[in-house]
Design an enzyme around this catalytic site. Structure first.
Site, PDB file in Angstrom:
ATOM      1  CG  HIS A 362      -1.958  -1.027   1.249  1.00 56.53           C
ATOM      2  ND1 HIS A 362      -3.234  -0.863   0.772  1.00 56.53           N
ATOM      3  CD2 HIS A 362      -1.888  -2.294   1.694  1.00 56.53           C
ATOM      4  CE1 HIS A 362      -3.917  -1.991   0.944  1.00 56.53           C
ATOM      5  NE2 HIS A 362      -3.115  -2.872   1.497  1.00 56.53           N
ATOM      6  CE  LYS A 551      -7.360  13.477   0.335  1.00 53.65           C
ATOM      7  NZ  LYS A 551      -7.421  12.296  -0.504  1.00 53.65           N
ATOM      8  NE  ARG A 552      -3.487   7.631   6.299  1.00 55.04           N
ATOM      9  CZ  ARG A 552      -2.309   7.559   5.691  1.00 55.04           C
ATOM     10  NH1 ARG A 552      -1.193   7.880   6.334  1.00 55.04           N
ATOM     11  NH2 ARG A 552      -2.215   7.150   4.445  1.00 55.04           N
ATOM     12  CE  LYS A 557      -3.208  10.517   3.076  1.00 58.24           C
ATOM     13  NZ  LYS A 557      -3.893   9.699   2.039  1.00 58.24           N
ATOM     14  CB  THR A 659     -10.594   4.254  -1.127  1.00 63.94           C
ATOM     15  OG1 THR A 659     -10.116   4.668   0.157  1.00 63.94           O
ATOM     16  CG2 THR A 659      -9.845   3.017  -1.577  1.00 63.94           C
ATOM     17  CE  LYS A 663     -14.419   5.009   0.773  1.00 67.65           C
ATOM     18  NZ  LYS A 663     -13.468   5.127   1.904  1.00 67.65           N
TER      19      LYS A 663
END
Ligand code: 26W
Length: 823
Positions: A362, A551-552, A557, A659, A663
């Site tokens: 991952h 998200k985290r 990110k 992911t 969504k």
């Protein structure tokens, strides 16, 4: 059939009357409360127990079928299962929503309130854990006999609160009110040995004499798929001491030390590690990994041997998936069980192990690839270290025989260079027959980077299986307005076969349908407006664009890029308030690992900028910034249906898949994103004109890493960027502490590892295109409908079919069979 099974027990729910009867029965005889004096907790417990009963017959039938037909079983080993709440999804999967709602109303209880009172089981950090939960749902939906195996953490991921803009962490105690879904299995107990030494007998047999032995105790949660026909098991392990009290010590009056071993045993399942593992926690983490992996392997071997006597046929009946390297010790532990307990040779054991195991990677980030020092590893798992050295020898022989010239040091599992240690990624790779990345790009990058040498030695072992999400939770259950509209328009096949959602594409051209699609979005936005008001006291308009990054919190990110764009926009609006601005609400949600200072500082920056912007009367509804605390599965279920814009802006090459991107697109949000992870494939499917792509590609980033990148020059050449960084760095948003964000600005100026400055200009350009696009309501809605219609492929059901076919070698029914039903 014996007398006990011949008795007919029916608790089947047909209507609201049945539900009422069952709830009252549970309330009295299981919870022990009189309905008159029951509080919300009690109603919730009673309802969960009543619904759980509905699963039991199917659960037992599923198990029976697997035994009778001698089906191959899949075991999904994962340190994390981010299951969230189960009640609503289970009720919907069983088709019981109408009678349950009616019954509760008649009983004077509030259905939605009861749903909200179920604790959100946060047994995971982020995407990897949520993927495991979506996969459980899909394996049940597809009728694959499967078990999820993990740890029953007493404290899941910490609860986040925001104090004066800073993140604070409190322990999460989801088990305190009792987990009503689970069945304790006191009879399912395994010994888990640790430490000690290995002694070789005169006959040459290695015998492990562990220094201590603890127990793993099983707790089962039934997991129903769509329509509840097939029910699988999530089996979580809790640590228990071999003996509660050391009587010798106790009798000597050493009361505390008499409990020491018991406390140590229970500690192993006490807490979920956040994703920033530090040195001091390493010993416990390694013990956790071995603890649940060993218990799971012992359990599945016992199950296999209860109906088979030839252990050499194991790979025909068992497939074990390792969710990242966290359970990679399975390679050595399965060998140990096969050799030391079942008497196989090392060679045969290794072959069976490899045919049985497969591994999902991952992340490519070097700091996230697990590696244990030889010293630690040898002291906790001495026998496994021997086995790993043996595997490494075989592997080196393969490497030496290969025609290519390879740097042998780099391919070894046991690293002998200065780093010294056991490379768990290498171990998982060498011990598996398939190794998969989680998107097409990620699988390619695996071959080009960390696993380049291993890929050349074992060609065709690596494959990509792009992630997916369950449409039950992530559309049907969390977005009722849109789900109802879809069902009315194209029927309900898409719930069990998401690719059928493509049928809604032609309606993008239908103005009346667009109106209704917008109305559904508006309804979801109004609900979120109320939540934002009540939780953080900020008033936002449902007519503004809801721009969402959830998200985290992590530098790769790039929440930082997003908030820098907000600052630029803030200044631009101030300069010319009368211009034609597209109103926006920027919504952030995410937790920072407690030891990750930079991520925590970025949360503070978001909140400081929010304070300035939200209170500036010149700005009004043109821009609002909201940080919603304690982001988790349940909040995601409320934010996602309300989103207009999905921020997927990671540094290209760093987000393995994502992911949330799937969504959000499924729920009718457009993506602004880089060509990273699954964004690439989302772009291919929705069409380049229906997504907002910007910035460096993974290849660009890789080239810059070689040639060097001068962020100073970029900053100096971009007036807006300079202004934004000067403002942040000089305390415009933190007048009480002007140097607060100096570290952020310094990082971007001298060591911009995540290429925030490099992508800044392109990101701003694309955001302005998004603004203009949003103003054209009809065209925007048309494009969002096409997103919903075209992302059906990103269903977790499709992903699981891919695993079943290409990795596990198990059969799955066709989509048509799923929708037609039958046992
Ligand atoms: C303590 C070790 C550790 C390290 C990292 C535990 C957990 C993590 C992450 C939170 C792992 C994770 O969630 N990775 C994400 O996995 C998703 C499912 O494949 C991907 O979609 C995301 O891109 C990836 O970041």
């Amino acid at each position: 059939m014996n007398a006990a099974t011949a008795v007919t027990l029916s608790r089947r729910i047909e209507d609201a009357e049945d539900v009422k009867r069952l709830i009252i029965e549970k309330l009295k005889y299981a919870v022990g409360k009189d309905p008159e004096h029951s509080v919300r907790q009690d109603w919730s417990a009673a309802l969960i127990l009543a619904v759980r009963d509905q699963l039991v017959d199917h659960w037992m039938a599923s198990t029976r079928r697997a035994y009778e037909q001698d089906q191959k079983r899949v075991y999904y080993l994962s340190m994390e299962f981010l299951i969230g709440r189960l009640l609503k999804d289970t009720i919907i999967n069983l088709g019981l929503e109408a009678p349950v709602r009616e019954a509760l109303t008649e009983l004077g209880a509030d259905y939605d309130e009861i749903l909200r009172s179920e604790p959100d089981a946060a047994l995971g950090n982020g995407g990897l854990g949520r993927l495991a939960a979506c996969f459980l749902d899909s394996m049940s939906t597809l009728g694959i006999p499967a078990h999820g195996y993990g740890i029953r953490y007493e404290n899941g991921l910490f609860r986040q609160s925001i104090h004066d803009g800073w993140q604070a962490e409190e322990p999460e105690d989801w088990l305190v009110t009792g987990h009503n879904w689970e069945f304790e299995r006191p009879e399912v107990i395994y010994n888990i040995p640790f430490g000690g030494e290995v002694i070789t007998t005169p006959e040459g047999k290695a015998v492990w004499h562990p220094a201590e032995v603890m127990l793993a105790a099983a707790y089962d949660t039934p997991i129903a798929g769509w329509r509840g026909r097939h029910v699988n098991t999530l089996r979580l392990w809790a640590g228990k001491p071999a003996k509660r009290v050391d009587l010798d010590r106790f009798n000597r009056g050493e009361y505390l030390s008499a409990m020491e071993a018991a406390v140590r045993a229970e500690t192993v399942s006490r807490i979920l590690y956040p994703d920033d593992t530090t040195e001091e926690g390493k010993n416990l983490r390694l013990r956790q990994e071995f603890f649940f992996t060993s218990a799971s392997l012992q359990d599945l071997l016992r199950r296999y041997l209860s109906s088979h006597d030839d252990i050499s046929k194991l790979p025909e009946k068992v497939a074990i998936q390792l969710n990242d390297t966290h359970p990679a010790i399975a390679v050595a532990e399965l060998m140990r069980l096969l050799v030391d307990t079942h008497g196989l040779s090392m060679e045969v054991a290794f072959q069976l192990t490899r045919e049985t195991l497969s591994y999902t990677n991952h992340t490519l980030m070097p700091e996230a690839l697990e590696r244990w020092s030889l010293q630690l590893f040898g002291s906790v798992l001495p026998r496994h270290l021997d086995i790993i050295r043996w595997i490494d020898e075989q592997h080196l022989r393969t490497a030496a025989a290969a025609k290519r010239t390879l740097d042998l040091e780099r391919v070894r599992i046991v690293d002998h260079t200065n780093g010294q240690g056991v490379r768990m990624g290498h171990l998982a790779f060498v011990g598996s027959h398939r190794v998969n990345g989680v998107s097409a790009l990620h699988a390619d990058l695996m071959k080009q980077t960390v696993f380049q040498d291993l890929d050349s030695l074992y060609p065709s072992r690596i494959l990509g299986v792009t992630n997916g999400v369950t449409p039950r939770r992530w559309l049907h259950s969390c977005n009722k307005p849109l789900s109802d509209l879809l069902i009315e328009t194209i029927g309900e096949d898409w719930i069990g076969d998401l690719e059928a959602i493509e049928a809604v594409a032609p309606y993008a051209e239908d103005a009346a349908f667009r109106e209704r699609f917008r109305a559904a979005k508006h309804e979801n936005k109004c609900r979120l407006v109320a939540e934002i008001q009540s939780r953080v006291g900020i008033h936002v308009s449902p007519d503004a664009m809801f721009d969402v990054q959830i998200k985290r919190m992590h530098e790769y990110k790039r929440q930082l890029l997003n908030i820098m764009e907000a600052v630029a926009q803030y200044f631009a609006i101030r300069n010319d308030p009368a211009a034609d601005w597209t109103p926006r609400v920027k919504i952030f949600g995410g937790k920072a690992a407690p030891g990750y200072e930079m991520a925590k500082l970025i949360i503070k920056l978001i909140n400081d900028v929010a304070r300035a912007v939200n209170s500036d009367p010149v700005i009004g509804d043109r821009l609002k910034i909201v940080f919603l605390p304690n982001y988790n599965v349940s909040t995601a279920e409320r934010i996602i249906p309300a989103a207009d814009l999905s921020e997927q802006i990671s540094t290209a090459g760093m987000e393995a898949s994502g992911t949330g991107n799937m969504k959000l697109a499924l729920n009718g949000a457009l993506t602004i994103g880089t060509l990273d992870g699954a964004n690439v494939e989302i772009c291919d499917r929705v069409g380049r004109e229906n997504i907002h792509i910007f910035g460096l590609t993974a290849e660009d980033v890789a080239n810059y890493r070689i040639s060097g990148y001068d962020s100073r020059a970029v900053i100096d050449g971009n007036e807006t960027l300079k202004t934004v960084l000067d403002a942040i760095g000089s305390g415009v948003f933190s007048p009480e502490d002007p140097n607060r964000f100096r570290a952020i600005v310094d990082r971007l100026s001298y060591d911009d590892y995540f290429f925030v400055t490099a992508d800044f200009a392109a990101y701003l350009d694309e955001q302005r295109k998004v603004d203009r696009a949003f103003m054209d309501k009809e065209d925007w809605t048309r494009r969002t409908i096409l997103n919903t219609a075209r992302v059906g492929w990103f269903s977790a059901d499709r992903a699981i079919r891919d695993y079943a076919r290409e990795i596990w070698n198990v059969e799955t029914p066709s989509a048509k069979e799923i929708n037609q039903g039958g046992e």
